[in-house]
Design a protein around this motif. Structure first.
Motif, PDB file in Angstrom:
ATOM      1  N   ARG A   8       0.767  -1.189   0.144  1.00  0.00           N
ATOM      2  CA  ARG A   8      -0.006  -0.114   0.054  1.00  0.00           C
ATOM      3  C   ARG A   8       1.072   1.387   0.041  1.00  0.00           C
ATOM      4  N   VAL A   9       0.970   2.064  -1.032  1.00  0.00           N
ATOM      5  CA  VAL A   9       1.962   3.126  -1.452  1.00  0.00           C
ATOM      6  C   VAL A   9       1.005   4.294  -1.407  1.00  0.00           C
ATOM      7  N   TRP A  10       1.742   5.334  -0.788  1.00  0.00           N
ATOM      8  CA  TRP A  10       1.153   6.817  -1.073  1.00  0.00           C
ATOM      9  C   TRP A  10       1.348   7.354  -2.719  1.00  0.00           C
ATOM     10  N   ARG A  11       0.460   7.825  -3.125  1.00  0.00           N
ATOM     11  CA  ARG A  11       0.627   8.428  -4.353  1.00  0.00           C
ATOM     12  C   ARG A  11      -0.159   9.715  -4.406  1.00  0.00           C
ATOM     13  N   GLY A  12       0.621  10.602  -4.817  1.00  0.00           N
ATOM     14  CA  GLY A  12       0.015  12.111  -4.895  1.00  0.00           C
ATOM     15  C   GLY A  12       1.391  13.016  -4.669  1.00  0.00           C
ATOM     16  N   SER A  13       0.870  14.434  -4.873  1.00  0.00           N
ATOM     17  CA  SER A  13       2.076  15.545  -4.438  1.00  0.00           C
ATOM     18  C   SER A  13       1.318  16.482  -3.730  1.00  0.00           C
ATOM     19  N   GLY A  14       2.106  17.314  -3.072  1.00  0.00           N
ATOM     20  CA  GLY A  14       1.698  18.333  -2.141  1.00  0.00           C
ATOM     21  C   GLY A  14       0.632  17.673  -0.955  1.00  0.00           C
ATOM     22  N   GLU A  18      -3.463   9.772  -2.063  1.00  0.00           N
ATOM     23  CA  GLU A  18      -4.246   8.694  -1.668  1.00  0.00           C
ATOM     24  C   GLU A  18      -3.162   7.508  -1.388  1.00  0.00           C
ATOM     25  N   LEU A  19      -3.613   6.636  -0.578  1.00  0.00           N
ATOM     26  CA  LEU A  19      -2.871   5.092  -0.538  1.00  0.00           C
ATOM     27  C   LEU A  19      -3.483   4.558  -1.572  1.00  0.00           C
ATOM     28  N   PRO A  90       5.523   8.617   2.839  1.00  0.00           N
ATOM     29  CA  PRO A  90       6.634   9.696   2.694  1.00  0.00           C
ATOM     30  C   PRO A  90       6.712   9.995   4.235  1.00  0.00           C
ATOM     31  N   MET A  91       7.956  10.666   4.368  1.00  0.00           N
ATOM     32  CA  MET A  91       8.190  11.226   5.825  1.00  0.00           C
ATOM     33  C   MET A  91       6.915  12.165   6.065  1.00  0.00           C
ATOM     34  N   ARG A  92       6.486  12.151   7.439  1.00  0.00           N
ATOM     35  CA  ARG A  92       5.190  12.959   7.521  1.00  0.00           C
ATOM     36  C   ARG A  92       5.691  14.330   7.901  1.00  0.00           C
ATOM     37  N   THR A  93       6.908  14.562   8.262  1.00  0.00           N
ATOM     38  CA  THR A  93       7.252  15.927   9.155  1.00  0.00           C
ATOM     39  C   THR A  93       7.609  16.891   7.820  1.00  0.00           C
ATOM     40  N   PHE A  94       7.859  16.453   6.676  1.00  0.00           N
ATOM     41  CA  PHE A  94       8.191  17.244   5.668  1.00  0.00           C
ATOM     42  C   PHE A  94       7.267  17.220   4.358  1.00  0.00           C
ATOM     43  N   VAL A  96       5.399  16.956   0.829  1.00  0.00           N
ATOM     44  CA  VAL A  96       5.442  15.984  -0.041  1.00  0.00           C
ATOM     45  C   VAL A  96       5.577  16.697  -1.244  1.00  0.00           C
ATOM     46  N   ILE A  97       6.966  16.459  -2.103  1.00  0.00           N
ATOM     47  CA  ILE A  97       6.843  16.689  -3.390  1.00  0.00           C
ATOM     48  C   ILE A  97       6.213  15.842  -4.487  1.00  0.00           C
ATOM     49  N   LYS A  98       6.245  14.693  -4.338  1.00  0.00           N
ATOM     50  CA  LYS A  98       5.577  13.416  -5.229  1.00  0.00           C
ATOM     51  C   LYS A  98       5.798  12.141  -4.508  1.00  0.00           C
ATOM     52  N   ASP A  99       4.911  11.527  -4.537  1.00  0.00           N
ATOM     53  CA  ASP A  99       4.706  10.151  -3.855  1.00  0.00           C
ATOM     54  C   ASP A  99       5.466   9.941  -2.624  1.00  0.00           C
ATOM     55  N   LEU A 100       6.622   9.318  -2.739  1.00  0.00           N
ATOM     56  CA  LEU A 100       7.560   9.373  -1.630  1.00  0.00           C
ATOM     57  C   LEU A 100       8.570  10.150  -1.452  1.00  0.00           C
ATOM     58  N   VAL A 101       8.588  11.204  -2.179  1.00  0.00           N
ATOM     59  CA  VAL A 101       9.960  12.065  -2.250  1.00  0.00           C
ATOM     60  C   VAL A 101       9.446  13.403  -1.426  1.00  0.00           C
ATOM     61  N   CYS A 102      10.099  13.540  -0.478  1.00  0.00           N
ATOM     62  CA  CYS A 102       9.762  14.748   0.280  1.00  0.00           C
ATOM     63  C   CYS A 102      10.678  15.993   0.217  1.00  0.00           C
ATOM     64  N   ASP A 103      10.337  17.102   0.439  1.00  0.00           N
ATOM     65  CA  ASP A 103      10.979  18.366   0.344  1.00  0.00           C
ATOM     66  C   ASP A 103      11.816  18.460   1.504  1.00  0.00           C
ATOM     67  N   VAL A 104      13.141  18.184   1.865  1.00  0.00           N
ATOM     68  CA  VAL A 104      13.918  18.179   3.094  1.00  0.00           C
ATOM     69  C   VAL A 104      14.647  19.362   3.355  1.00  0.00           C
ATOM     70  N   SER A 105      14.389  20.606   2.448  1.00  0.00           N
ATOM     71  CA  SER A 105      15.215  21.637   2.439  1.00  0.00           C
ATOM     72  C   SER A 105      15.221  22.317   3.882  1.00  0.00           C
ATOM     73  N   TYR A 106      14.145  22.092   4.836  1.00  0.00           N
ATOM     74  CA  TYR A 106      14.371  22.549   6.234  1.00  0.00           C
ATOM     75  C   TYR A 106      15.669  22.152   6.828  1.00  0.00           C
ATOM     76  N   ASN A 107      16.020  21.064   6.604  1.00  0.00           N
ATOM     77  CA  ASN A 107      17.170  20.576   7.255  1.00  0.00           C
ATOM     78  C   ASN A 107      18.363  21.026   6.885  1.00  0.00           C
ATOM     79  N   TYR A 108      18.498  21.588   5.575  1.00  0.00           N
ATOM     80  CA  TYR A 108      19.711  22.302   5.113  1.00  0.00           C
ATOM     81  C   TYR A 108      19.807  23.677   5.664  1.00  0.00           C
ATOM     82  N   VAL A 109      18.561  24.195   5.801  1.00  0.00           N
ATOM     83  CA  VAL A 109      18.386  25.588   6.503  1.00  0.00           C
ATOM     84  C   VAL A 109      19.060  25.548   7.993  1.00  0.00           C
TER      85      VAL A 109
END
Length: 248
Positions: A8-14, A18-19, A90-94, A96-109
């Motif tokens: 069961r995989v999350w599909r979507g963006s922003g 849905e699963l 995807p990681m819930r804290t960040f 979602v860009i698309k599907d399982l890919v998150c925007d983790v730029s918070y960490n680089y800041v």
């Protein structure tokens, strides 16, 4: 022969998605990332998955498997019952860009907000000398692969988006602790006080959830966050240092 496994995989963006349920073949010894790749090859070639080394060293393939932050390349399918549906999100804290890919730029800041190591004046590279116990302490923290699973599971930012501006999270508080404990760091500021102020150390209530999900088994809470809190507590509330500060 392999067996059929329900994914069961999350599909979507922003915020939209849905699963979705799939069935894929699984071979003995495979990991979750293997099945995600097979899912791309056989069902949905547009599935977005971030990965690189597939050896547990790059930190790229972080996701949540059955609700637990994990590296998908290090999560063996043998952990799960053959009849169990394995849910990958995807990681819930960040964001979602698309599907399982998150925007983790918070960490680089947050990484840029930690002043780097300052070598002692007059000491050239290759001339540094440290006790072995200090080397070992620093080396534990340097095992971090920046998978950001500790950041993902930290409820201070996971459940409170409003805290992100004031709180750097366990990965970068660990970086501050590493430098604060480094005997050769000649930084002219006060790293412990900066941890309390700029990096929000006081928001951490040491639940050890960050330590529990670390794939490198770094004792983030016991060896970095608690000692950093203790140094601050000693400085602020121990009457002897307080007395000397008053006299100074």
């Amino acid at each position: 022969m392999g067996q059929r496994v329900r994914l069961r995989v999350w599909r979507g963006s922003g915020d939209e998605g849905e699963l979705r349920d799939y069935e894929v073949e699984a071979e003995e010894g495979e990991v979750v990332l293997d099945l995600l790749h097979r899912l791309q090859a056989t069902h949905c070639p547009d599935l977005a998955v971030r990965w690189n080394c597939k050896a547990g060293k790059c930190g790229s393939c972080s996701a949540e498997v059955n609700g637990r932050p994990r590296l998908t390349c290090m999560t063996r399918m043998s952990l799960f019952d053959p009849e169990e549906t394995v849910t990958v999100t995807p990681m819930r804290t960040f964001p979602v860009i698309k599907d399982l890919v998150c925007d983790v730029s918070y960490n680089y800041v947050k990484a840029r907000e930690v002043p780097g190591f300052t070598p002692p004046a007059g000491v050239e590279p290759g001339q540094y000398r440290m006790w072995q116990r200090d080397v070992e302490r620093s080396q534990e923290f340097r095992k971090c692969i920046e998978c950001f699973l500790c950041q993902d599971t930290c409820h201070v930012i996971r459940d409170h988006e409003e805290n992100k501006e004031a709180f750097s999270g366990p990965r970068f508080l660990m970086r501050v602790a590493e430098l604060e404990m480094h005997p050769l760091d000649d930084y002219d500021g006060d790293r412990a006080e900066e941890a309390r102020g700029e990096h929000g150390l006081g928001l951490c209530n040491i639940t050890k959830c960050c330590t529990e999900v670390c794939p490198e088994h770094i004792r983030i809470t016991d060896n970095a966050l608690i000692p950093l809190k203790e140094r601050l507590a000693d400085r602020r509330y121990d009457p002897i240092p307080w007395l000397f500060r008053r006299r100074g």
